[in-house]
Design an enzyme around this catalytic site. Structure first.
Site, PDB file in Angstrom:
ATOM      1  N   CYS A  29       1.378  -1.651   0.145  1.00 29.78           N
ATOM      2  CA  CYS A  29      -0.212  -0.349   0.213  1.00 29.78           C
ATOM      3  C   CYS A  29       0.611   0.885  -0.031  1.00 29.78           C
ATOM      4  O   CYS A  29       1.924   1.589  -1.482  1.00 29.78           O
ATOM      5  CB  CYS A  29      -0.968  -0.203   0.994  1.00 29.78           C
ATOM      6  SG  CYS A  29      -1.988   1.160   0.595  1.00 29.78           S
ATOM      7  N   HIS A  82      -3.680  -4.833   1.476  1.00 31.42           N
ATOM      8  CA  HIS A  82      -4.093  -5.258   2.862  1.00 31.42           C
ATOM      9  C   HIS A  82      -4.025  -7.231   2.908  1.00 31.42           C
ATOM     10  O   HIS A  82      -4.503  -7.074   2.348  1.00 31.42           O
ATOM     11  CB  HIS A  82      -3.946  -5.006   3.602  1.00 31.42           C
ATOM     12  CG  HIS A  82      -3.782  -3.204   3.931  1.00 31.42           C
ATOM     13  ND1 HIS A  82      -2.335  -3.489   4.345  1.00 31.42           N
ATOM     14  CD2 HIS A  82      -4.187  -2.383   3.101  1.00 31.42           C
ATOM     15  CE1 HIS A  82      -2.107  -1.734   3.977  1.00 31.42           C
ATOM     16  NE2 HIS A  82      -3.031  -1.531   3.409  1.00 31.42           N
TER      17      HIS A  82
END
Length: 521
Positions: free
Chosen positions: A338, A446
């Site tokens: 991310c 994630h």
């Protein structure tokens, strides 16, 4: 049983989250229809719920303890700090504003109504709702805007159990002082205490517990021992201490360990992504803030960030950016997740999060990132693209890649990939995602490493680059590790809490005419 209860703490990280998870798991195992609730959380560890919004990761774990899917109902207000002074305000799973402490006042009436509505709805649907406070109710300077501690307890007439962490020292003073500093109407709702993380002979503590009851008129409902094996799904960044190990390392199955250096960013988010690696035998994961720690690591993980551009500048200031670029030049494995993935780009155009405009990234991937609204929130499933793992310079050798291996997780980010000149790493819901360049991997996803088959294949590739005699276990399930820890929590609650007193408290509500303590002066 029918009712609700608030678990508050003398401090942050006193054990509120784990006590709530343990109580939820214990009640669910007994057939009680139970749900968790945290009116307001402040954390950058969040997940995407089944209903499409984001909530604190602790509430997702508590939902799992109840046998429920995560829902924005369980955490209607979430504050995600982007700096020391401002936080993103997430309401019912969606970001609506960026606020400072003073700005927050203008939202309080609306937020109180939302919190009251969600709690009332849960109480109507479930037999028991176990609520979690935030920080400490002793923060009387914040009482006027409090939604999660005594503000919630007063509004919903909830009995409150106060948790204190004896490992910090001074727990009896913390418990007494927390009650004493509250206004009398709030004190009336504090119905008892739980002491957490105790080590040693409880008989030595007993006289202090008895005196605390005499002084305050409130019982201690249990002394929970320190549990070495509880570590997965950390609530927030308090658990990500520089140079601290992640998890409880198990011996390797082969001759060699794999060492993982996870960079402890100042505004780290979703730090729990690396916990899946720490579940594996022979994988040693450690948080680092010193560039020298990168040199000997087999894998470096650059995790998520709530403030990508600011944390990128920190990487440069500390020398970690230069260490990452040197590592990439010699073929050392790097994984960006991310915000960490975004930092690996050539450029980042950010007019949303930092309003810094276009800045240079680390340039380790042929990638251009642009921040935009709305924030992307989604749960994704897919598979890994095939790629070849080897070494950056001769002798080059091929290994088995991860073609077609299933992967799942969730995305929470403002950044969009505008240019990707590298090979996509994943195919998520039919769309290419992420990047692979040699021994550098990056993704916005994630939780990907919780996909067991995917994680094993990834570790085999890391071991190939490291030329390590490392054997990947074929039986580690991150989900089973999580379930085992939830059951351990429930076992601790059943063994060490006064369950009849707890049940009476839930059924009957707060006691009346409890002594009021006075702060002298």
């Amino acid at each position: 049983m029918k009712g609700a209860l608030l678990i508050a703490g003398t401090t942050s990280d006193a054990g509120k989250s784990v006590v709530v998870a343990g109580l939820c798991r214990m009640l669910a195992r007994r057939g009680v229809k139970v749900a968790p609730f945290k009116a307001q959380n402040m954390s950058n560890n969040s997940v995407v719920a089944l209903d499409g919004g984001e909530i604190g990761r602790a509430q997702a774990l508590q939902a799992r303890a109840c046998g429920l899917e995560p829902s924005v109902r369980f955490n209607p207000v979430l504050l995600k700090p982007g700096s020391d002074r401002r936080s993103q305000l997430v309401v019912r799973g969606k970001a609506i504003d960026t606020v400072g402490a003073k700005d927050y006042f203008r939202h309080r009436t609306q937020l109180r109504a939302i919190v009251a509505e969600e709690l009332a709805s849960l109480r109507a649907e479930f037999d028991v709702v176990i609520c979690e406070g935030a920080g400490s109710p002793a923060e009387i300077n914040l009482r006027a805007t409090d939604l999660a501690n005594m503000g919630l307890a007063r509004a919903a007439d909830l009995p409150v159990l106060l948790v204190g962490d004896i490992d910090r020292g001074g727990v009896l003073a913390h418990l007494f002082g927390t009650v004493a500093i509250l206004e009398p109407e709030d004190q009336q709702l504090i119905s008892g205490y739980i002491i957490n993380k105790f080590r040693g002979d409880v008989d030595l503590l007993r006289p202090g517990i008895d005196q605390l009851t005499e002084l305050t008129g409130r019982p201690t409902l249990g002394v929970i021992p320190f549990a070495e094996d509880l570590w997965i799904d950390a609530e927030d960044s308090l658990g990500t201490i520089a140079d601290a190990p992640v998890g409880r390392s198990q011996p390797p199955l082969g001759k060699d360990w794999l060492t993982v250096a996870a960079i402890r960013l100042p505004r780290i988010s979703n730090s729990t992504d690396v916990e899946a690696l720490a579940c594996e035998p022979g994988v040693s994961v450690r948080w680092v803030t010193d560039p020298s720690r990168l040199a000997g690591a087999d894998l470096v993980v650059l995790p998520g960030s709530k403030s990508t551009v600011s944390d990128l500048e920190w990487l440069r200031h500390t020398g970690i950016a230069a260490a990452l670029q040197s590592r990439a030049a010699t073929g050392g494995p790097i994984l960006g997740i991310c915000g960490g993935y975004q930092m690996l780009a050539r450029t980042i155009d950010d007019s949303v999060e930092s309003t810094a405009g276009t800045v240079d990234g680390l340039g380790l991937l042929d990638l251009e990132i642009e921040f935009a609204n709305p924030k992307i929130l989604r749960r994704s499933t897919g598979h890994a693209q095939g790629y070849t793992a080897g070494v950056a310079s001769p002798p080059y050798r091929e290994t088995v890649g991860t073609r077609g291996i299933p992967v799942h997780g969730y995305e929470i980010h403002h950044g969009r990939v505008r240019v990707n000149g590298d090979r996509p790493w994943l195919i998520l819901d039919g769309t290419p995602e992420g990047s692979v360049r040699g021994a550098i991997w990056g993704t916005h996803l994630h939780g990907a490493l919780e996909s067991d088959e995917f994680r094993r294949a990834f570790l085999r590739d890391v071991a190939a680059y490291a030329e390590a005699d490392f054997v990947v276990a074929d039986n580690v399930s991150v989900e089973q590790v999580r379930v085992t820890q939830l059951d351990l929590l429930a076992d601790l609650m059943e063994k060490y809490l006064d369950l009849p007193a707890l049940e009476r408290l839930i059924d009957s509500g707060a006691s009346v005419n409890l002594p009021t303590l006075r702060v002298s002066g």
